[in-house]
Motif scaffolding. Structure first.
Motif, PDB file in Angstrom:
ATOM      1  N   SER A  52      48.474  42.084  37.028  1.00  0.00           N
ATOM      2  CA  SER A  52      48.759  41.921  35.603  1.00  0.00           C
ATOM      3  C   SER A  52      50.260  41.968  35.303  1.00  0.00           C
ATOM      4  O   SER A  52      50.667  41.662  34.194  1.00  0.00           O
ATOM      5  N   VAL A  53      51.075  42.335  36.294  1.00  0.00           N
ATOM      6  CA  VAL A  53      52.531  42.266  36.119  1.00  0.00           C
ATOM      7  C   VAL A  53      52.888  40.789  36.053  1.00  0.00           C
ATOM      8  O   VAL A  53      52.378  39.979  36.830  1.00  0.00           O
ATOM      9  N   SER A  54      53.760  40.418  35.131  1.00  0.00           N
ATOM     10  CA  SER A  54      54.064  39.003  34.930  1.00  0.00           C
ATOM     11  C   SER A  54      54.679  38.367  36.172  1.00  0.00           C
ATOM     12  O   SER A  54      55.383  39.012  36.950  1.00  0.00           O
ATOM     13  N   ALA A  55      54.391  37.091  36.328  1.00  0.00           N
ATOM     14  CA  ALA A  55      54.975  36.335  37.439  1.00  0.00           C
ATOM     15  C   ALA A  55      56.497  36.361  37.337  1.00  0.00           C
ATOM     16  O   ALA A  55      57.189  36.435  38.356  1.00  0.00           O
ATOM     17  N   MET A  64      57.779  48.875  37.675  1.00  0.00           N
ATOM     18  CA  MET A  64      58.174  48.680  39.073  1.00  0.00           C
ATOM     19  C   MET A  64      57.113  49.259  40.002  1.00  0.00           C
ATOM     20  O   MET A  64      56.759  48.640  41.016  1.00  0.00           O
ATOM     21  N   ALA A  65      56.560  50.402  39.649  1.00  0.00           N
ATOM     22  CA  ALA A  65      55.502  51.019  40.466  1.00  0.00           C
ATOM     23  C   ALA A  65      54.264  50.126  40.482  1.00  0.00           C
ATOM     24  O   ALA A  65      53.641  49.943  41.538  1.00  0.00           O
ATOM     25  N   ARG A  66      53.909  49.551  39.343  1.00  0.00           N
ATOM     26  CA  ARG A  66      52.756  48.647  39.283  1.00  0.00           C
ATOM     27  C   ARG A  66      53.002  47.405  40.135  1.00  0.00           C
ATOM     28  O   ARG A  66      52.108  46.951  40.859  1.00  0.00           O
ATOM     29  N   LEU A  67      54.216  46.864  40.066  1.00  0.00           N
ATOM     30  CA  LEU A  67      54.570  45.707  40.875  1.00  0.00           C
ATOM     31  C   LEU A  67      54.413  46.041  42.358  1.00  0.00           C
ATOM     32  O   LEU A  67      53.834  45.271  43.121  1.00  0.00           O
ATOM     33  N   GLU A  68      54.894  47.215  42.756  1.00  0.00           N
ATOM     34  CA  GLU A  68      54.830  47.615  44.164  1.00  0.00           C
ATOM     35  C   GLU A  68      53.403  47.940  44.617  1.00  0.00           C
ATOM     36  O   GLU A  68      53.130  47.940  45.805  1.00  0.00           O
ATOM     37  N   PRO A 106      40.398  35.724  45.485  1.00  0.00           N
ATOM     38  CA  PRO A 106      40.811  36.743  46.455  1.00  0.00           C
ATOM     39  C   PRO A 106      42.066  36.356  47.221  1.00  0.00           C
ATOM     40  O   PRO A 106      42.918  37.210  47.492  1.00  0.00           O
ATOM     41  N   ALA A 107      42.235  35.078  47.543  1.00  0.00           N
ATOM     42  CA  ALA A 107      43.436  34.654  48.288  1.00  0.00           C
ATOM     43  C   ALA A 107      44.709  34.904  47.481  1.00  0.00           C
ATOM     44  O   ALA A 107      45.739  35.274  48.043  1.00  0.00           O
ATOM     45  N   VAL A 108      44.645  34.726  46.172  1.00  0.00           N
ATOM     46  CA  VAL A 108      45.810  34.978  45.324  1.00  0.00           C
ATOM     47  C   VAL A 108      46.104  36.476  45.289  1.00  0.00           C
ATOM     48  O   VAL A 108      47.260  36.895  45.421  1.00  0.00           O
ATOM     49  N   LEU A 109      45.069  37.283  45.131  1.00  0.00           N
ATOM     50  CA  LEU A 109      45.260  38.734  45.116  1.00  0.00           C
ATOM     51  C   LEU A 109      45.827  39.222  46.447  1.00  0.00           C
ATOM     52  O   LEU A 109      46.691  40.117  46.474  1.00  0.00           O
ATOM     53  N   ARG A 161      41.710  37.415  33.322  1.00  0.00           N
ATOM     54  CA  ARG A 161      41.866  38.785  33.796  1.00  0.00           C
ATOM     55  C   ARG A 161      42.263  38.750  35.265  1.00  0.00           C
ATOM     56  O   ARG A 161      41.757  37.919  36.026  1.00  0.00           O
ATOM     57  N   PRO A 162      43.147  39.659  35.695  1.00  0.00           N
ATOM     58  CA  PRO A 162      43.531  39.686  37.112  1.00  0.00           C
ATOM     59  C   PRO A 162      42.345  39.818  38.053  1.00  0.00           C
ATOM     60  O   PRO A 162      42.385  39.291  39.165  1.00  0.00           O
ATOM     61  N   THR A 163      41.279  40.463  37.605  1.00  0.00           N
ATOM     62  CA  THR A 163      40.094  40.597  38.461  1.00  0.00           C
ATOM     63  C   THR A 163      39.393  39.261  38.661  1.00  0.00           C
ATOM     64  O   THR A 163      38.567  39.134  39.557  1.00  0.00           O
TER      65      THR A 163
END
Length: 124
Positions: free
Chosen positions: A60-63, A51-55, A13-16, A7-9
């Motif tokens: 959870s947006v794919s690499a 695109m909004a989620r990416l920004e 923290p450094a990655v986030l 899960r993204p959570t």
């Protein structure tokens, strides 16, 4: 949509923080070009909500979607410069003509690579 293993959570923290910083810079670059999210989404072949989620820095947006966006900004994108030299292929790979001859040696990149190498995802 398939379920993610991590899960993204659960990301460190450094990655986030890196994703958030990357997102901020993508927004700034898009706005500097005077383009809308919808225009970029159409060009990238993604939806405007993605695109909004990416920004927003949604982890959870794919690499691949982040990389696609980055390659839109920099067609000579080469993420292999983020790898430690020990992960380099045995035979030298010629650099594209538009690239600088010497690779970047940013210790922040090395620290980030080390962090990713040592990270163990939380069990699901």
């Amino acid at each position: 949509m398939p379920r993610q293993n991590t899960r993204p959570t659960d990301f460190p923290p450094a990655v986030l923080q890196q994703i958030a910083l990357l997102s901020e810079r993508i927004v700034a670059a898009r706005k500097a070009l005077g383009e809308t999210q919808a225009q970029w989404a159409a060009r990238l072949g993604i939806s405007q909500p993605t695109m909004a989620r990416l920004e927003r820095g949604d982890a959870s947006v794919s690499a691949a979607t982040y990389i696609l966006c980055l390659s839109q900004l920099n067609p000579q994108l080469d993420l292999t410069v983020l790898l430690p030299r020990s992960a380099a292929p045995a035979a030298p790979v010629p650099a594209p003509a538009a690239k600088a001859a010497a690779p970047a040696t940013d210790s922040g990149v090395d620290d980030f690579v080390s962090l990713l190498a040592s990270w163990t995802p939380a069990s699901v």
